[in-house]
Design a protein around this motif. Structure first.
Motif, mmCIF file in Angstrom:
data_model
loop_
_atom_site.group_PDB
_atom_site.id
_atom_site.type_symbol
_atom_site.label_atom_id
_atom_site.label_comp_id
_atom_site.label_asym_id
_atom_site.label_seq_id
_atom_site.Cartn_x
_atom_site.Cartn_y
_atom_site.Cartn_z
ATOM 1 N N UNK A 142 8.048 0.337 19.237
ATOM 2 C CA UNK A 142 9.061 1.284 18.758
ATOM 3 C C UNK A 142 10.042 0.610 17.806
ATOM 4 N N UNK A 143 10.611 1.403 16.914
ATOM 5 C CA UNK A 143 11.645 0.930 15.983
ATOM 6 C C UNK A 143 11.278 -0.402 15.320
ATOM 7 N N UNK A 144 10.173 -0.434 14.581
ATOM 8 C CA UNK A 144 9.742 -1.703 13.990
ATOM 9 C C UNK A 144 10.694 -2.198 12.907
ATOM 10 N N UNK A 145 10.634 -3.486 12.667
ATOM 11 C CA UNK A 145 11.372 -4.082 11.559
ATOM 12 C C UNK A 145 10.758 -3.545 10.274
ATOM 13 N N UNK A 146 11.601 -3.212 9.307
ATOM 14 C CA UNK A 146 11.123 -2.629 8.054
ATOM 15 C C UNK A 146 11.694 -3.385 6.859
ATOM 16 N N UNK A 147 11.135 -3.093 5.703
ATOM 17 C CA UNK A 147 11.651 -3.607 4.433
ATOM 18 C C UNK A 147 11.761 -2.432 3.475
ATOM 19 N N UNK A 148 12.372 -2.665 2.320
ATOM 20 C CA UNK A 148 12.468 -1.656 1.275
ATOM 21 C C UNK A 148 11.569 -2.068 0.111
ATOM 22 N N UNK B 262 5.497 3.193 2.040
ATOM 23 C CA UNK B 262 4.404 2.236 1.961
ATOM 24 C C UNK B 262 4.338 1.352 3.185
ATOM 25 N N UNK B 263 3.414 0.408 3.120
ATOM 26 C CA UNK B 263 3.289 -0.612 4.153
ATOM 27 C C UNK B 263 2.863 -1.900 3.449
ATOM 28 N N UNK C 285 0.876 -1.163 0.000
ATOM 29 C CA UNK C 285 0.000 0.000 0.000
ATOM 30 C C UNK C 285 0.917 1.217 0.000
ATOM 31 N N UNK C 286 0.783 2.050 -1.010
ATOM 32 C CA UNK C 286 1.681 3.198 -1.182
ATOM 33 C C UNK C 286 1.264 4.333 -0.248
ATOM 34 N N UNK C 287 2.269 4.928 0.375
ATOM 35 C CA UNK C 287 2.103 6.078 1.272
ATOM 36 C C UNK C 287 0.867 5.926 2.162
ATOM 37 N N UNK C 288 0.976 5.045 3.154
ATOM 38 C CA UNK C 288 -0.167 4.815 4.042
ATOM 39 C C UNK C 288 -0.416 6.005 4.967
ATOM 40 N N UNK D 118 3.735 -10.844 12.526
ATOM 41 C CA UNK D 118 3.335 -9.451 12.348
ATOM 42 C C UNK D 118 2.188 -9.382 11.354
ATOM 43 N N UNK D 119 1.421 -8.311 11.434
ATOM 44 C CA UNK D 119 0.370 -8.068 10.461
ATOM 45 C C UNK D 119 0.839 -7.172 9.333
ATOM 46 N N UNK D 120 1.958 -6.458 9.564
ATOM 47 C CA UNK D 120 2.443 -5.508 8.558
ATOM 48 C C UNK D 120 3.898 -5.145 8.817
ATOM 49 N N UNK D 121 4.536 -4.676 7.757
ATOM 50 C CA UNK D 121 5.893 -4.147 7.845
ATOM 51 C C UNK D 121 5.924 -2.797 7.135
ATOM 52 N N UNK D 122 6.413 -1.757 7.791
ATOM 53 C CA UNK D 122 6.586 -0.483 7.091
ATOM 54 C C UNK D 122 7.631 -0.642 5.989
#
Length: 142
Positions: free
Chosen positions: A84-90, A120-121, A9-12, A107-111
């Motif tokens: 805080x400081x969630x795991x992210x992807x690119x 995105x998310x 999802x782009x720019x949540x 997890x339900x989502x990754x930023x």
């Protein structure tokens, strides 16, 4: 290869750390989402989920009155219950890697970050939507 960029999802929608629970719930309802990135000065500092909100609002052990719910809605902030400081992807992360991370960590989502900016998310729902499209191609001739 399918990447996070293809499914995310782009720019949540996002919120600030000092956002009260009442507003967090309102944004989730309005946007139809279950996770919100928490940004401070444009930088990702956390993620808040519908589960975080439920834990704040509905303690199975403590009985409380309606006025206390109102107090929680207005005075508890996103910062106090976010991860805080969630795991992210690119965006270029292979989609299967993001799916593995969601599964392993439950997890339900990754930023999704690009140059330290939330772009995105990627959510479990994004993967389910993708799977539904791919599986439908097997059933419905293209």
């Amino acid at each position: 290869m399918v990447t996070v960029n293809d499914l995310m999802t782009v720019i949540p929608s996002s919120i600030a750390p000092n956002t009260p629970m009442r507003t967090v719930i309102g944004v989730m309802k309005t946007e139809g989402c279950r996770q919100l990135p928490v940004l401070e000065n444009g930088k990702l500092v956390g993620i808040i989920t519908d589960r975080d909100v439920r834990l704040v609002m509905n303690s199975p052990v403590v009985l409380h009155g309606r006025w206390q719910d109102e107090d929680l809605l207005d005075n508890v902030t996103a910062e106090s219950c976010m991860t805080p400081n969630p795991i992210t992807v690119t965006p270029s992360t292979p989609a299967y890697r993001a799916a593995e991370m969601l599964s392993i960590y439950k997890f339900g989502a990754l930023p999704v970050l690009e140059n330290d900016t939330v772009v995105g998310i990627i959510t479990v729902t994004d993967f389910l939507d993708y799977a539904a499209r791919v599986l439908a191609e097997d059933v419905i001739p293209g």
